[in-house]
Design an enzyme around this catalytic site. Structure first.
Site, PDB file in Angstrom:
ATOM      1  N   ARG A  48     -12.730  23.351 -33.085  1.00 48.78           N
ATOM      2  CA  ARG A  48     -11.515  24.063 -32.666  1.00 48.78           C
ATOM      3  C   ARG A  48     -10.312  23.640 -33.510  1.00 48.78           C
ATOM      4  NH1 ARG A  48     -11.373  23.102 -26.405  1.00 48.78           N
ATOM      5  NH2 ARG A  48     -12.212  21.125 -27.107  1.00 48.78           N
TER       6      ARG A  48
ATOM      7  N   ARG B 291      -4.428  11.439 -21.263  1.00 51.14           N
ATOM      8  CA  ARG B 291      -4.256  10.878 -22.610  1.00 51.14           C
ATOM      9  C   ARG B 291      -5.586  10.517 -23.257  1.00 51.14           C
ATOM     10  NH1 ARG B 291       0.144   6.232 -21.160  1.00 51.14           N
ATOM     11  NH2 ARG B 291       1.870   7.176 -22.283  1.00 51.14           N
TER      12      ARG B 291
ATOM     13  N   ASP C  30     -13.191  26.893 -11.196  1.00 49.30           N
ATOM     14  CA  ASP C  30     -13.105  27.404 -12.562  1.00 49.30           C
ATOM     15  C   ASP C  30     -13.281  28.916 -12.515  1.00 49.30           C
ATOM     16  OD1 ASP C  30     -13.359  25.779 -15.451  1.00 49.30           O
ATOM     17  OD2 ASP C  30     -13.880  27.914 -15.514  1.00 49.30           O
TER      18      ASP C  30
ATOM     19  N   LYS D 173       4.212  13.278 -22.877  1.00 46.26           N
ATOM     20  CA  LYS D 173       2.951  13.795 -23.416  1.00 46.26           C
ATOM     21  C   LYS D 173       3.180  14.471 -24.776  1.00 46.26           C
ATOM     22  CE  LYS D 173      -1.151  15.415 -23.862  1.00 46.26           C
ATOM     23  NZ  LYS D 173      -2.305  14.568 -24.017  1.00 46.26           N
TER      24      LYS D 173
ATOM     25  N   ARG E 133       5.237  -4.923 -41.206  1.00 49.99           N
ATOM     26  CA  ARG E 133       5.844  -3.897 -40.330  1.00 49.99           C
ATOM     27  C   ARG E 133       5.597  -2.476 -40.823  1.00 49.99           C
ATOM     28  NH1 ARG E 133       8.530  -8.297 -40.252  1.00 49.99           N
ATOM     29  NH2 ARG E 133       9.637  -7.894 -42.188  1.00 49.99           N
TER      30      ARG E 133
ATOM     31  N   PHE F 148     -13.082  19.114 -36.717  1.00 43.04           N
ATOM     32  CA  PHE F 148     -11.651  18.849 -36.871  1.00 43.04           C
ATOM     33  C   PHE F 148     -11.340  17.380 -37.119  1.00 43.04           C
ATOM     34  CE2 PHE F 148     -11.225  18.005 -32.232  1.00 43.04           C
ATOM     35  CZ  PHE F 148     -10.262  16.992 -32.227  1.00 43.04           C
TER      36      PHE F 148
ATOM     37  N   CYS G 285      -4.788  19.547 -29.581  1.00 45.33           N
ATOM     38  CA  CYS G 285      -3.678  18.773 -29.013  1.00 45.33           C
ATOM     39  C   CYS G 285      -2.602  18.497 -30.055  1.00 45.33           C
ATOM     40  CB  CYS G 285      -4.201  17.460 -28.461  1.00 45.33           C
ATOM     41  SG  CYS G 285      -5.544  17.706 -27.309  1.00 45.33           S
TER      42      CYS G 285
ATOM     43  N   ASN H 280       1.843  13.036 -28.892  1.00 49.14           N
ATOM     44  CA  ASN H 280       1.094  13.771 -29.907  1.00 49.14           C
ATOM     45  C   ASN H 280       1.964  14.158 -31.101  1.00 49.14           C
ATOM     46  OD1 ASN H 280      -1.325  13.479 -28.654  1.00 49.14           O
ATOM     47  ND2 ASN H 280      -1.371  15.499 -27.709  1.00 49.14           N
TER      48      ASN H 280
HETATM   49  N1  SAJ Z   1      -5.912  12.664 -38.486  1.00 48.82           N
HETATM   50  C1  SAJ Z   1      -5.517  12.452 -39.793  1.00 48.82           C
HETATM   51  N2  SAJ Z   1      -5.158  11.193 -40.171  1.00 48.82           N
HETATM   52  C2  SAJ Z   1      -5.177  10.144 -39.293  1.00 48.82           C
HETATM   53  C3  SAJ Z   1      -5.570  10.372 -37.954  1.00 48.82           C
HETATM   54  C4  SAJ Z   1      -5.930  11.659 -37.576  1.00 48.82           C
HETATM   55  O1  SAJ Z   1      -5.487  13.361 -40.612  1.00 48.82           O
HETATM   56  O2  SAJ Z   1      -4.859   9.020 -39.725  1.00 48.82           O
HETATM   57  C5  SAJ Z   1      -6.286  14.028 -38.061  1.00 48.82           C
HETATM   58  C6  SAJ Z   1      -7.733  14.163 -37.565  1.00 48.82           C
HETATM   59  O3  SAJ Z   1      -8.632  14.322 -38.633  1.00 48.82           O
HETATM   60  C7  SAJ Z   1      -7.630  15.387 -36.681  1.00 48.82           C
HETATM   61  C8  SAJ Z   1      -6.213  15.288 -36.107  1.00 48.82           C
HETATM   62  O4  SAJ Z   1      -5.514  14.383 -36.936  1.00 48.82           O
HETATM   63  O5  SAJ Z   1      -7.722  16.575 -37.451  1.00 48.82           O
HETATM   64  C9  SAJ Z   1      -6.153  14.818 -34.653  1.00 48.82           C
HETATM   65  O6  SAJ Z   1      -7.088  13.781 -34.419  1.00 48.82           O
HETATM   66  P1  SAJ Z   1      -6.750  12.495 -33.517  1.00 48.82           P
HETATM   67  O7  SAJ Z   1      -7.944  11.605 -33.504  1.00 48.82           O
HETATM   68  O8  SAJ Z   1      -5.495  11.869 -33.986  1.00 48.82           O
HETATM   69  O9  SAJ Z   1      -6.418  13.069 -32.056  1.00 48.82           O
HETATM   70  P2  SAJ Z   1      -7.146  14.038 -30.970  1.00 48.82           P
HETATM   71  O10 SAJ Z   1      -6.594  15.408 -31.174  1.00 48.82           O
HETATM   72  O11 SAJ Z   1      -8.617  13.886 -30.938  1.00 48.82           O
HETATM   73  O12 SAJ Z   1      -6.585  13.401 -29.583  1.00 48.82           O
HETATM   74  C10 SAJ Z   1      -5.178  13.241 -29.407  1.00 48.82           C
HETATM   75  C11 SAJ Z   1      -4.897  11.798 -28.926  1.00 48.82           C
HETATM   76  N3  SAJ Z   1      -3.451  11.557 -28.985  1.00 48.82           N
HETATM   77  C12 SAJ Z   1      -2.908  10.496 -29.651  1.00 48.82           C
HETATM   78  O13 SAJ Z   1      -3.585   9.703 -30.268  1.00 48.82           O
HETATM   79  C13 SAJ Z   1      -1.425  10.350 -29.583  1.00 48.82           C
HETATM   80  C14 SAJ Z   1      -5.418  11.622 -27.488  1.00 48.82           C
HETATM   81  O14 SAJ Z   1      -5.059  10.342 -26.969  1.00 48.82           O
HETATM   82  C15 SAJ Z   1      -4.847  12.725 -26.562  1.00 48.82           C
HETATM   83  O15 SAJ Z   1      -5.353  12.597 -25.229  1.00 48.82           O
HETATM   84  C16 SAJ Z   1      -5.299  14.066 -27.112  1.00 48.82           C
HETATM   85  O16 SAJ Z   1      -4.733  14.205 -28.442  1.00 48.82           O
HETATM   86  C17 SAJ Z   1      -4.781  15.146 -26.162  1.00 48.82           C
HETATM   87  O17 SAJ Z   1      -5.606  15.666 -25.379  1.00 48.82           O
HETATM   88  O18 SAJ Z   1      -3.575  15.420 -26.160  1.00 48.82           O
END
Ligand code: SAJ
Length: 403
Positions: A326, A151, A32, A203, A243, A318, A257, A207
């Site tokens: 962040r 992931r 690092d 990837k 569905r 967040f 992410c 997201n």
């Molecule tokens: N959020 C909403 N509504 C929802 C779900 C989430 O507004 O129904 C918002 C959350 O409040 C947050 C943002 O979306 O602000 C992202 O949160 P998240 O829980 O969906 O995802 P992250 O950023 O914590 O992690 C994601 C994950 N990706 C997916 O689910 C496709 C994780 O598996 C990845 O490893 C990570 O990104 C990454 O490192 O890329």
């Protein structure tokens, strides 16, 4: 034959991955650029918040399987797990991947495995291959190179690192096979083989797909606000269809992410990525819209009551139940609201952190009790236990009181 792993980057993904590999008995040399991070790890301690990680790192360091340094050494497998931020919102910055790769080029030997895990624009693995062979032409076709994205969900990293399926894409078939055999020692999920470009895109698509789905929910929340429909009830009812599976609206999309990765596609394919680009705009707009709603509510309160409102902004993280601020939409909204402050009294609340260098934090129960206007920005569990009330103006952007 001993397989020494060089882990370039000891952050949220690199350190847990290094610890997991070292726990299985493989020697890992973690690198690092931050000397403080290196010192912390060499003491058997950690610099990030992640359940279970500290014990595993301590054990690996004590056994001598995990060492950290600011410089790489010779190994057999090199993993690039460094950040890929944005120079601005339009151009992904792969300079960390490039710098980490350049640092190991002099150390490479025939038969070594080189893997990128960092989220990267399509074609990055091929670009790094050209960089490596440009400087070490004698190694051409004698190295194995692959892309294998992580992931894992923060908070559940140690479980997901082992149990999630992985997508592994080599620059050729023998590289894919070599990388699969590497990960099979540490991962119990299925290892899916593909090529490097598809793995890179996979990837970004994962997201982006979530971002687009959240944008749909956020768009519904804007429509329902005008149409005087409870969006939470609406989504629950629509999801009774076998569905249909609509996600939840909120105060916007944050984190490092989902709020970022779609731009990797949009910046390279602007003409084609219409839905992906628009979803980003909708999710960003949602935060702006929330801030405007607070402004309107406070002016209305003043007109009706002839005095300034006391306003509670509930949540800065967040997403629910974490301490990570962040790219947080809640933080953005709080900043925007405070910029427009005009002698109102504000309570800023984030139960998952004790103090903040910009915001003066208040206790969430006190804030809820004293405020005239309560703005829920994040659906933390603590907030859900509060008693709903008609005696205050409640702007519930996070669905805390949804039934
Ligand atoms: N959020 C909403 N509504 C929802 C779900 C989430 O507004 O129904 C918002 C959350 O409040 C947050 C943002 O979306 O602000 C992202 O949160 P998240 O829980 O969906 O995802 P992250 O950023 O914590 O992690 C994601 C994950 N990706 C997916 O689910 C496709 C994780 O598996 C990845 O490893 C990570 O990104 C990454 O490192 O890329």
């Amino acid at each position: 034959m001993e397989n020494k792993v060089i882990m370039m980057g000891l952050g949220y993904i690199g350190l847990p991955t290094a610890a997991l590999i070292a726990q299985k008995g493989t020697l890992v040399h973690g690198v690092d650029i931050n000397p403080k991070v290196v010192e912390t790890i060499n003491r058997g301690e950690i610099h990030i918040v992640e359940p279970e990680l500290e014990n595993i790192v301590a054990e690996a360091v004590n056994k001598g399987n995990l060492t950290a340094d600011t410089k790489p050494v010779k190994g057999d497998s090199y993993l690039i797990v460094v950040p890929t931020p944005f120079k601005d919102k339009n151009e992904p910055d792969i300079s960390f991947v490039e710098a980490a790769t350049k640092a190991i080029i002099p150390l490479l030997k025939e038969g070594d495995l080189y893997i990128i895990e960092s989220t990267s624009p399509i074609g990055t693995t091929e670009k790094m291959m050209n960089l490596i062979y440009g400087e070490r032409p004698e190694l051409k076709d004698k190295l194995y190179m692959a892309y294998c994205p992580e992931r894992v969900l923060p908070g559940n990293v140690m479980y997901e690192l082992v149990h999630n399926d992985r997508v592994i894409g080599g620059i050729d078939d023998k590289s894919t096979e070599k990388a699969v055999s590497f990960y099979s020692k540490y991962v119990k999920g299925t290892l899916h083989k593909t090529n490097a470009r598809t793995a890179e895109m996979c990837k970004l698509v994962e997201n982006s797909s979530r971002d687009v789905q959240i944008a749909f929910a956020n768009e519904l929340s804007l429509i329902c606000d005008k149409a005087n429909i409870n969006v939470w009830e609406l989504i629950e009812l629509a999801n009774k269809h076998p569905r249909v599976n609509i996600l939840q609206p909120g105060s916007g999309v944050g984190g490092h992410c989902i709020a970022v990765d779609p731009y990797f596609i949009v910046s390279d394919y602007p003409m084609e990525s219409k839905i992906i680009g628009t979803a980003r705009e909708i999710n960003n707009y949602k935060s702006f819209w929330c801030a405007e709603k607070v402004q309107t509510a406070k002016l209305k309160f003043e007109l009706e009551h002839g005095r300034k409102a006391r306003i509670a902004l509930m949540g800065l993280a967040f997403k629910p139940n974490i301490d990570d601020l962040r790219e947080s939409p809640a933080k953005y909204i709080a900043q925007k609201v405070l910029q427009n402050a005009n002698n109102e009294e504000y309570y800023i609340v984030e139960p998952n952190i004790n103090e903040h260098n910009v915001f003066k934090l208040s206790d969430y129960k006190e804030a809820y009790k004293n405020a005239d206007i309560v703005v829920f920005l994040v659906a933390h569990n603590e907030f859900k236990a509060l008693q709903p009330t008609n005696s205050k103006v409640v702007l519930d952007f996070a669905g805390v009181f949804k039934t």
